[in-house]
Design an enzyme around this catalytic site. Structure first.
Site, PDB file in Angstrom:
ATOM      1  N   ASP A 126     -34.379  36.502  18.006  1.00 28.01           N
ATOM      2  CA  ASP A 126     -35.388  35.438  18.046  1.00 28.01           C
ATOM      3  C   ASP A 126     -34.854  34.011  18.000  1.00 28.01           C
ATOM      4  O   ASP A 126     -35.276  33.154  18.773  1.00 28.01           O
ATOM      5  CB  ASP A 126     -36.353  35.598  16.867  1.00 28.01           C
ATOM      6  CG  ASP A 126     -37.139  36.891  16.924  1.00 28.01           C
ATOM      7  OD1 ASP A 126     -36.903  37.693  17.835  1.00 28.01           O
ATOM      8  OD2 ASP A 126     -37.984  37.097  16.049  1.00 28.01           O
ATOM      9  N   LYS A 127     -33.976  33.707  17.043  1.00 25.60           N
ATOM     10  CA  LYS A 127     -33.558  32.318  16.821  1.00 25.60           C
ATOM     11  C   LYS A 127     -32.491  31.877  17.805  1.00 25.60           C
ATOM     12  O   LYS A 127     -32.197  30.685  17.917  1.00 25.60           O
ATOM     13  CB  LYS A 127     -33.064  32.110  15.386  1.00 25.60           C
ATOM     14  CG  LYS A 127     -34.012  32.638  14.323  1.00 25.60           C
ATOM     15  CD  LYS A 127     -35.426  32.148  14.500  1.00 25.60           C
ATOM     16  CE  LYS A 127     -36.406  32.935  13.658  1.00 25.60           C
ATOM     17  NZ  LYS A 127     -36.483  34.369  13.954  1.00 25.60           N
ATOM     18  N   CYS A 197     -36.645  43.213  20.620  1.00 31.38           N
ATOM     19  CA  CYS A 197     -37.821  43.995  20.236  1.00 31.38           C
ATOM     20  C   CYS A 197     -38.852  44.049  21.357  1.00 31.38           C
ATOM     21  O   CYS A 197     -39.120  43.041  22.021  1.00 31.38           O
ATOM     22  CB  CYS A 197     -38.429  43.426  18.965  1.00 31.38           C
ATOM     23  SG  CYS A 197     -37.316  43.485  17.544  1.00 31.38           S
ATOM     24  N   SER A 474     -43.519  37.130  11.755  1.00 31.78           N
ATOM     25  CA  SER A 474     -42.832  37.759  12.879  1.00 31.78           C
ATOM     26  C   SER A 474     -43.785  37.842  14.056  1.00 31.78           C
ATOM     27  O   SER A 474     -45.011  37.905  13.881  1.00 31.78           O
ATOM     28  CB  SER A 474     -42.383  39.167  12.476  1.00 31.78           C
ATOM     29  OG  SER A 474     -42.077  39.931  13.611  1.00 31.78           O
TER      30      SER A 474
END
Length: 561
Positions: A126-127, A197, A474
């Protein structure tokens, strides 16, 4: 081949006095001809920390090949990643958002320090993605971002499963709905290999937003991680970085205000993660573009949610890939007047030109609904304000949760305490779970609340319990959840004043979140509030807490006062 521009690397390698630098570079593989080529940095986020990034070393080699074939000299370097899925629900998760700043800082430092003329950045977890784009914005050198790609779904009892399935199975096990053996079976098959994901969680949301921003090649956001298409995407990105250098096109030409509004529109139509709010604000600040929470409201009033994707929908990202990804949706948005077609992209063309020959989705597909029959007629990223969040809060309201909720506060000063109460059955229908002191400064690090939100869903309370926090969520979180409450509790925000049993009302239609306590009583509580000692005195979390801005400003650390 005409000589390509070398605005930065020439300073590093040209001339008599640069012989020591050339000597060092010969040791890593440069020859005489390479010193006359522009240097193209390949920023890789490879590591064995997470399946999101475990394959990115191979993708980086493809990008390097493309840059070399186009006349550049590639130089690959690494930066960090932290796995949200592994650290979730622990102290380690406090480092996740911090890693966004570290990624941006390291890519900026290496690219500027080594004099790279252009850049390809490849991100998975994600980051990585906003971190890469923040560095690209600061540097303003020709650059292309590549998404590492989505994971294939796992299979359990004939159904697709993913990491969120595991988190929700924990709640089901706590309630006694499944056995320990069943939980282990889900855990063992949910993550079958490399890739990010597999729903419209934060990684796929950010990849889609960045493609809509114009900083990825067409199709980059909707490819399987280990596919031939993804390897070719990387090779072409290396080539395109050299072409952008030759054309003199920099991120400042691409990452405009209208381009950011395009990114918001696409993320909205896809029903994307609330993290896109935080990250787009941060990216815009790095680029010097004016963007605020109110822009998400303005775009959301016009753009419907049409993607039936997990976590609140039925389908996986891999299924969207099979029907054409996000390009047909972007063309639909363009034709409906909801996308700015005149924005330039890393192809050197405009968005409208890039989308011109994009075919529509196959007939009878059920993943992307028509605009006349949407999942929700307006945006799901709802910015709330009120006496509990005077500077704003972010809710993810897909329409399946309802639009209002009112209940009694159950207050917890950490995520762990809240999770224990949810799992042991202490949380009941009608409760508003309040998790505070988890903001950017108070946490520090603004942890995601996937464990408690998934436990609520797993215990069958998704329609009966709300959760509010100055932390964040999330992309896998769903239910009646509100995060990014500002000002955060740690700086004396109203969330710090809430007591068990207080009534809280949330109205997504009116965009309000209200603590039903008289103003005079709140003033009394404010006067009695005592400052909390910082949780960390040294190290990176302490430095982050001292420098980080509010979530309503993107939780950035590099903006001057």
């Amino acid at each position: 081949m005409p000589r390509l521009p070398r605005p930065h690397s020439s300073v590093i390698v040209d001339g008599l006095e640069r012989a020591p630098a050339r000597s060092m570079l010969r040791a890593v593989g440069f020859d005489d001809g390479d010193f006359r080529r522009p240097q193209i940095g390949i920023a890789s986020t490879w590591s064995e920390v997470t399946p999101c990034n475990m394959h990115i070393d191979r993708l980086a080699r493809q990008a390097a090949t493309g840059a070399n074939q186009a006349g550049g000299k590639s130089v690959t370097f690494n930066t960090i990643t932290i796995s949200d899925g592994i650290s979730m629900g622990t102290e380690g998760m406090k480092y996740s958002l911090v890693s966004r700043e570290l990624i941006a800082d390291t890519i900026e430092a290496v690219t500027a320090g080594e004099g790279f003329d252009a850049l390809v950045a490849i991100g998975g977890c994600d980051k990585n993605m906003p971190g890469c784009l923040m560095a690209i914005a600061r540097l303003n050198r020709p650059a292309v971002f590549v998404y590492g790609g989505t994971i294939a779904p796992g299979r359990h009892r004939g159904k697709n499963v993913d990491i969120v399935s595991v988190f929700e199975a924990v709640g089901e096990r706590a309630k006694g709905q499944i056995s320990g053996k069943e939980l282990t079976a889900i855990e063992s098959c949910a993550i079958p290999g490399a890739g990010s994901c597999g729903g419209m969680y934060t990684a796929n949301t950010m990849a889609s937003a960045i493609e809509a921003l114009g900083m990825s090649l067409p199709g980059s956001s909707a490819q399987m991680a280990t596919s031939k298409a993804k390897r070719e995407d990387c090779r072409q990105a290396g080539e395109m970085a050299v072409q952008l250098l030759e054309l003199g096109i920099t991120p400042r030409d691409i990452m405009t205000r209208k381009a950011f509004l395009n990114a918001i529109a696409v993320a909205t139509a896809l029903g994307g993660s609330t993290n896109v709010v935080l990250h787009l604000l941060a990216m815009a600040r790095s680029m010097g573009v004016r963007l605020s929470l109110d822009d998400f409201t303005r775009v959301g009033r016009k753009v419907p949610v049409v993607a039936d994707l997990r976590p609140s929908g039925r389908y996986m990202m891999s299924e969207l890939v099979r029907i054409g990804g996000i390009r047909p949706l972007m063309k639909r948005l363009l034709e409906a007047g909801l996308l700015h077609g005149d924005c330039r992209t890393v192809t050197g063309r405009t968005m409208a030109e890039d989308l011109d020959k994009t075919p529509d989705y196959p007939e009878n597909q059920k993943i992307i609904l028509p605009f006349f029959d949407p999942i929700k007629p307006d945006g799901h990223l709802v910015i709330l304000r009120g006496n509990l969040a005077p500077e704003g809060a972010v809710a993810k309201i897909t329409g399946k949760e309802g639009s209002t909720f009112a209940g009694r506060a159950r207050v917890f000063d950490s995520e762990e305490r809240a999770l224990r109460a949810i799992l042991d059955g202490s949380i009941r229908a009608g409760d508003v779970v309040v998790i505070r002191y988890e903001g950017p400064r108070g946490g520090p690090g603004m942890r995601e609340m996937l464990a408690p939100t998934s436990a609520i869903m797993g215990r069958g309370l998704g329609s009966d319990v709300a959760l509010i926090t100055d932390g964040r969520f999330s992309g896998g979180s769903h239910g009646f959840v509100i995060g990014h409450i500002t000002p955060e509790a740690a700086v004396g925000g109203p969330l710090a004043l809430v007591k068990n049993g207080d009534r809280i009302a949330i109205d997504a239609t009116r965009r309000e979140i209200t603590l039903k306590v008289p103003k005079r009583e709140l003033e009394r509580r404010q006067k009695a509030l005592k400052p909390r000692r910082p949780r960390y005195r040294t190290g990176v979390l302490a430095k982050y807490a001292r420098s980080v801005r509010s979530a309503s400003e993107g939780a950035v650390t590099d903006v001057a006062d």
